[in-house]
Motif scaffolding. Structure first.
Motif, PDB file in Angstrom:
ATOM      1  N   THR A  22       0.789  -1.399   0.081  1.00 26.79           N
ATOM      2  CA  THR A  22      -0.030  -0.098   0.060  1.00 26.79           C
ATOM      3  C   THR A  22       1.030   1.208  -0.092  1.00 26.79           C
ATOM      4  N   ALA A  23       1.729   1.192   0.710  1.00 28.07           N
ATOM      5  CA  ALA A  23       2.664   2.488   0.946  1.00 28.07           C
ATOM      6  C   ALA A  23       3.540   2.949  -0.373  1.00 28.07           C
ATOM      7  N   ILE A  24       3.868   1.881  -1.070  1.00 24.61           N
ATOM      8  CA  ILE A  24       4.613   1.669  -2.172  1.00 24.61           C
ATOM      9  C   ILE A  24       3.778   2.281  -3.328  1.00 24.61           C
ATOM     10  N   VAL A  25       2.673   1.430  -3.561  1.00 22.92           N
ATOM     11  CA  VAL A  25       1.744   1.812  -4.605  1.00 22.92           C
ATOM     12  C   VAL A  25       1.183   3.068  -4.447  1.00 22.92           C
ATOM     13  N   ALA A  26       0.672   3.475  -3.452  1.00 28.41           N
ATOM     14  CA  ALA A  26       0.021   4.895  -3.077  1.00 28.41           C
ATOM     15  C   ALA A  26       1.003   5.835  -3.282  1.00 28.41           C
ATOM     16  N   GLY A  27       2.322   5.535  -2.642  1.00 30.41           N
ATOM     17  CA  GLY A  27       3.478   6.467  -3.071  1.00 30.41           C
ATOM     18  C   GLY A  27       3.655   6.923  -4.383  1.00 30.41           C
ATOM     19  N   VAL A  28       3.509   6.133  -5.545  1.00 26.98           N
ATOM     20  CA  VAL A  28       3.857   6.568  -6.451  1.00 26.98           C
ATOM     21  C   VAL A  28       2.370   7.029  -7.348  1.00 26.98           C
ATOM     22  N   VAL A  29       1.266   6.359  -7.416  1.00 25.40           N
ATOM     23  CA  VAL A  29       0.027   6.778  -8.154  1.00 25.40           C
ATOM     24  C   VAL A  29      -0.422   7.993  -7.141  1.00 25.40           C
ATOM     25  N   ILE A  30      -1.030   8.073  -6.077  1.00 26.40           N
ATOM     26  CA  ILE A  30      -1.585   8.912  -5.416  1.00 26.40           C
ATOM     27  C   ILE A  30      -0.503  10.111  -5.296  1.00 26.40           C
ATOM     28  N   GLY A  31       0.651   9.866  -5.042  1.00 26.01           N
ATOM     29  CA  GLY A  31       2.022  11.097  -4.815  1.00 26.01           C
ATOM     30  C   GLY A  31       2.068  11.590  -6.214  1.00 26.01           C
ATOM     31  N   THR A  32       1.857  10.949  -7.403  1.00 30.47           N
ATOM     32  CA  THR A  32       1.735  11.659  -8.798  1.00 30.47           C
ATOM     33  C   THR A  32       0.708  12.288  -9.131  1.00 30.47           C
ATOM     34  N   LEU A  33      -0.417  12.016  -8.511  1.00 27.11           N
ATOM     35  CA  LEU A  33      -1.498  12.580  -8.918  1.00 27.11           C
ATOM     36  C   LEU A  33      -2.092  13.729  -7.889  1.00 27.11           C
ATOM     37  N   SER A  34      -1.519  13.980  -6.753  1.00 28.91           N
ATOM     38  CA  SER A  34      -2.018  14.596  -5.625  1.00 28.91           C
ATOM     39  C   SER A  34      -2.512  16.220  -6.054  1.00 28.91           C
ATOM     40  N   GLY A  35      -3.146  16.651  -5.162  1.00 34.29           N
ATOM     41  CA  GLY A  35      -3.514  17.755  -5.328  1.00 34.29           C
ATOM     42  C   GLY A  35      -2.390  18.917  -4.718  1.00 34.29           C
ATOM     43  N   GLY A  36      -1.559  18.294  -3.847  1.00 32.02           N
ATOM     44  CA  GLY A  36      -0.449  19.117  -3.451  1.00 32.02           C
ATOM     45  C   GLY A  36       0.833  18.391  -3.287  1.00 32.02           C
ATOM     46  N   PHE A  37       1.936  18.969  -3.792  1.00 32.94           N
ATOM     47  CA  PHE A  37       3.092  18.184  -3.873  1.00 32.94           C
ATOM     48  C   PHE A  37       3.812  17.497  -2.523  1.00 32.94           C
ATOM     49  N   TYR A  38       3.350  17.838  -1.270  1.00 30.36           N
ATOM     50  CA  TYR A  38       3.614  17.647  -0.190  1.00 30.36           C
ATOM     51  C   TYR A  38       3.073  16.500   0.464  1.00 30.36           C
ATOM     52  N   GLN A  39       1.890  16.085  -0.135  1.00 26.03           N
ATOM     53  CA  GLN A  39       0.995  14.933   0.435  1.00 26.03           C
ATOM     54  C   GLN A  39       1.844  13.558   0.147  1.00 26.03           C
ATOM     55  N   ILE A  40       1.896  12.998   1.450  1.00 28.53           N
ATOM     56  CA  ILE A  40       2.334  11.441   1.287  1.00 28.53           C
ATOM     57  C   ILE A  40       1.280  10.501   1.769  1.00 28.53           C
ATOM     58  N   SER A  41       0.880   9.743   0.903  1.00 30.89           N
ATOM     59  CA  SER A  41      -0.216   8.781   1.030  1.00 30.89           C
ATOM     60  C   SER A  41       0.395   7.502   1.558  1.00 30.89           C
ATOM     61  N   GLY A  42      -0.567   6.473   2.151  1.00 33.54           N
ATOM     62  CA  GLY A  42       0.099   5.178   2.578  1.00 33.54           C
ATOM     63  C   GLY A  42      -1.151   4.643   3.516  1.00 33.54           C
ATOM     64  N   PRO A  43      -0.741   3.376   4.201  1.00 33.25           N
ATOM     65  CA  PRO A  43      -1.669   2.926   5.238  1.00 33.25           C
ATOM     66  C   PRO A  43      -1.694   4.015   6.496  1.00 33.25           C
ATOM     67  N   THR A  44      -2.716   4.007   7.185  1.00 31.54           N
ATOM     68  CA  THR A  44      -2.752   4.615   8.559  1.00 31.54           C
ATOM     69  C   THR A  44      -3.256   4.053   9.649  1.00 31.54           C
ATOM     70  N   GLY A  45      -3.141   4.523  10.687  1.00 34.89           N
ATOM     71  CA  GLY A  45      -3.691   3.951  12.158  1.00 34.89           C
ATOM     72  C   GLY A  45      -5.235   4.113  11.721  1.00 34.89           C
ATOM     73  N   ALA A  46      -5.535   5.077  11.506  1.00 34.21           N
ATOM     74  CA  ALA A  46      -7.213   5.602  11.443  1.00 34.21           C
ATOM     75  C   ALA A  46      -7.611   4.345  10.601  1.00 34.21           C
ATOM     76  N   MET A  47      -7.241   4.242   9.396  1.00 34.03           N
ATOM     77  CA  MET A  47      -7.645   3.243   8.340  1.00 34.03           C
ATOM     78  C   MET A  47      -7.809   1.804   8.882  1.00 34.03           C
ATOM     79  N   ALA A  48      -6.529   1.376   9.685  1.00 34.00           N
ATOM     80  CA  ALA A  48      -6.396   0.257   9.989  1.00 34.00           C
ATOM     81  C   ALA A  48      -7.383  -0.330  11.109  1.00 34.00           C
ATOM     82  N   ALA A  49      -8.029   0.988  12.097  1.00 34.65           N
ATOM     83  CA  ALA A  49      -9.010   0.387  13.003  1.00 34.65           C
ATOM     84  C   ALA A  49     -10.112   0.101  12.134  1.00 34.65           C
ATOM     85  N   ILE A  50     -10.589   0.717  11.011  1.00 36.23           N
ATOM     86  CA  ILE A  50     -11.713   0.463  10.480  1.00 36.23           C
ATOM     87  C   ILE A  50     -11.659  -0.924   9.973  1.00 36.23           C
ATOM     88  N   LEU A  51     -10.458  -1.457   9.328  1.00 36.43           N
ATOM     89  CA  LEU A  51     -10.112  -2.722   8.609  1.00 36.43           C
ATOM     90  C   LEU A  51     -10.158  -3.636   9.593  1.00 36.43           C
TER      91      LEU A  51
END
Length: 540
Positions: free
Chosen positions: A56-85
């Motif tokens: 998740t960290a690798i694919v999101a880093g490339v795909v979401i990072g490339t298309l993001s609405g801000g250059f600084y956004q770093i996406s990946g798995p998070t604790g909040a999402m893990a709690a739901i999953l």
């Protein structure tokens, strides 16, 4: 939107040079050091495995990072999402998580295309603080098995805790000692060392060394594949109407959290980087990323404030930093997979418990208590409890509804004061005709929740010769309050009582004039001709 994205890239890479590339490379390496232990920990805590977190960290880093609405956004798995999953994995299995992720990606993509990026502004701040704390509690409680070396069963945290009554609770004290050592190390880790090696990474390295050297009998992460495509991935053959129906509500929860977490992260990081986030473009990026992740075997991704803030502080200037961070994680998976497979689970539990503690917005919570914001505290507590007992989507709905109700209650607290007119104070001679006049000062919105107070006040002046309403402080009025005035005017017409309205706000005057126009007789006066009537009365 494509044109906006192209313009965003042009502005971002204008004047790009080797020195800027060097900054991005160093920032990407720094973020990778922070993201590596968290990706593993969040993958495990989600109920899937460590590999899912890394993918998740690798694919999101490339795909979401490339298309993001801000250059600084770093996406990946998070604790909040893990709690739901955790609960989704317990009830729907891995395939349910993958299908819910795909469906959530569609929702996020549609939200971006429909330009719904501003919806998060309708969520009150105490509600956001409340479900953040609720998620932190879920993350911490979800690590009890890993920390104590025990076993529990259930679809949610409450069921898991209750299962200890039947399954028993027998801690493995070696695991407890290791987990507590990690917690203490991270708690007292010198801040200046964090610039060299993050506390979480240092704690995991030391714990892994201790377990490996002394051959301690504690649970470890287990085998980590060296492929970016997991055997547990989504295939088009898994699609069916029945399958999507089962994961519809979990998908809504994932999409809501992805939207809220990513846009709030962007709002905070945008201030740090002095560049605003394109919220709709960010939702499109999150949508596309989460659409693709299940086909690699990844779990839902969102923008993460911890990694994003590290990227900004490390000097990132373009989205290349996020892509570099993903590349470093991929190389780590290829090279260090045998080492990462030996990471002890109690150590990951310690890292997640500290992460959960730091997730809480302690400064905001302290401010609620210090300044006695009781309504904010009520919304915070209600949302936090709802998040733990139910799920995020229900908690957000409860929080928004409670916020609206509390706002209405607070808005209903209007002030109404009465004062007898002393004509000598306004340089008018005393007159028996004008001896029994009252001014009613009203401040606050007049609507259905304040109409009863207005009605009770008007009963006090029913026998007066005349009444003057001073309504400068009334910004709005609804049909319920208008009906109260209408009834009062009907009574005034029968008794010959005079009524004067003064200082009406434009919106209020608009609705009042509608009321006056509907009456067949002249039973109101406005300030324009009311004073002349008064002088005429005095002259007589």
């Amino acid at each position: 939107m494509f044109k906006n994205y192209v313009q965003l890239l042009k502005a971002e890479f204008q004047g790009y040079s080797l020195s800027k590339l060097r900054k991005d490379l160093l920032a990407g390496l720094t973020v990778a050091a922070v993201a590596l232990p968290l990706a593993i920990a969040f993958g495990v805590s989600s109920g899937i495995d460590a590999a899912a977190g890394l993918i998740t960290a690798i694919v999101a880093g490339v795909v979401i990072g490339t298309l993001s609405g801000g250059f600084y956004q770093i996406s990946g798995p998070t604790g909040a999402m893990a709690a739901i999953l955790m609960s989704i994995a317990a009830t729907q299995g891995i395939q349910g998580v993958l299908l819910a992720t795909f469906l959530a990606g569609i929702f996020l993509l549609l939200a971006g295309l429909l330009k719904l990026g501003m919806l998060t502004s309708f969520i009150p701040a105490p509600v956001i603080t409340g479900f953040t704390s609720g998620i932190a509690i879920i993350i911490a409680l979800g690590q009890l098995d890993n920390l104590f070396g025990t076993h529990s069963e259930g679809a949610n945290i409450l069921e898991k805790l209750q299962s200890y009554q039947t399954l028993g609770f027998q801690p493995v004290w070696l695991a407890v000692a290791l987990g507590l050592a990690v917690i203490l190390l991270m708690a007292f880790y010198p801040k200046k060392w964090s610039a060299v090696i993050p506390s979480s990474l240092c704690a995991i390295i030391l714990a892994t060394l201790v377990v490996t050297v002394f051959q301690l009998p504690v649970a470890t992460v287990g085998t980590i594949p060296t492929s970016l495509i997991s055997p547990n991935r989504l295939a088009f053959g898994d699609f069916s109407v029945a399958a999507f129906q089962q994961v519809l509500m979990p998908a809504v929860s994932i999409a809501l959290l992805g939207m809220v977490e990513s846009l709030l992260c962007g709002a905070s990081a945008g201030r740090m980087a002095n560049q605003p986030l394109d919220s709709n473009q960010e939702l499109i990026a999150q949508g596309i990323g989460n659409l693709l992740l299940p086909f690699f075997g990844g779990i839902p991704a969102t923008a993460a404030i911890a990694r994003t803030s590290v990227a900004i502080k490390a000097g990132a200037v373009t989205r290349v930093a996020g892509i570099v961070h993903a590349g470093v994680l991929f190389l780590s998976m290829l090279v260090l997979a045998p080492v990462m497979s030996m990471i002890p689970m109690p150590a990951l539990a310690g890292v997640l418990i500290v992460t959960a503690w730091r997730m809480n917005e302690w400064q905001t919570i302290k401010e609620f208590f210090a300044k006695k914001y009781w309504l904010s505290l009520a919304m915070f507590a209600l949302t936090m409890i709802s998040t733990v007992v139910f799920d995020l989507s229900i908690a957000i709905v409860i929080g928004i509804i409670s916020g609206s109700v509390f706002f209405l209650i607070k808005s209903a607290a209007i002030t109404i004061s009465l004062e007898r007119i002393d004509w000598q104070r306004v340089n008018l001679p005393a007159s028996e005709t004008l001896a029994n006049w009252t001014v009613i000062y009203i401040s606050g919105p007049l609507f259905f929740m304040s109409a009863e107070k207005l009605k009770q006040t008007l009963k006090q002046v029913a026998q007066d010769e005349g009444v003057i309403f001073s309504m400068r402080g009334v910004p709005h009025i609804d049909v319920t309050a208008l009906a109260v005035f209408d009834a009062f005017q009907e009574q005034a017409q029968r008794t010959g009582q005079k009524i004067i309205y003064t200082s009406l706000q434009p919106d209020v005057e608009h609705y009042m004039r509608h009321l006056w126009e509907e009456t067949t007789s002249e039973r109101h006066q406005t300030v324009a001709h009311a004073l002349s009537d008064l002088y005429q009365t005095v002259a007589e």
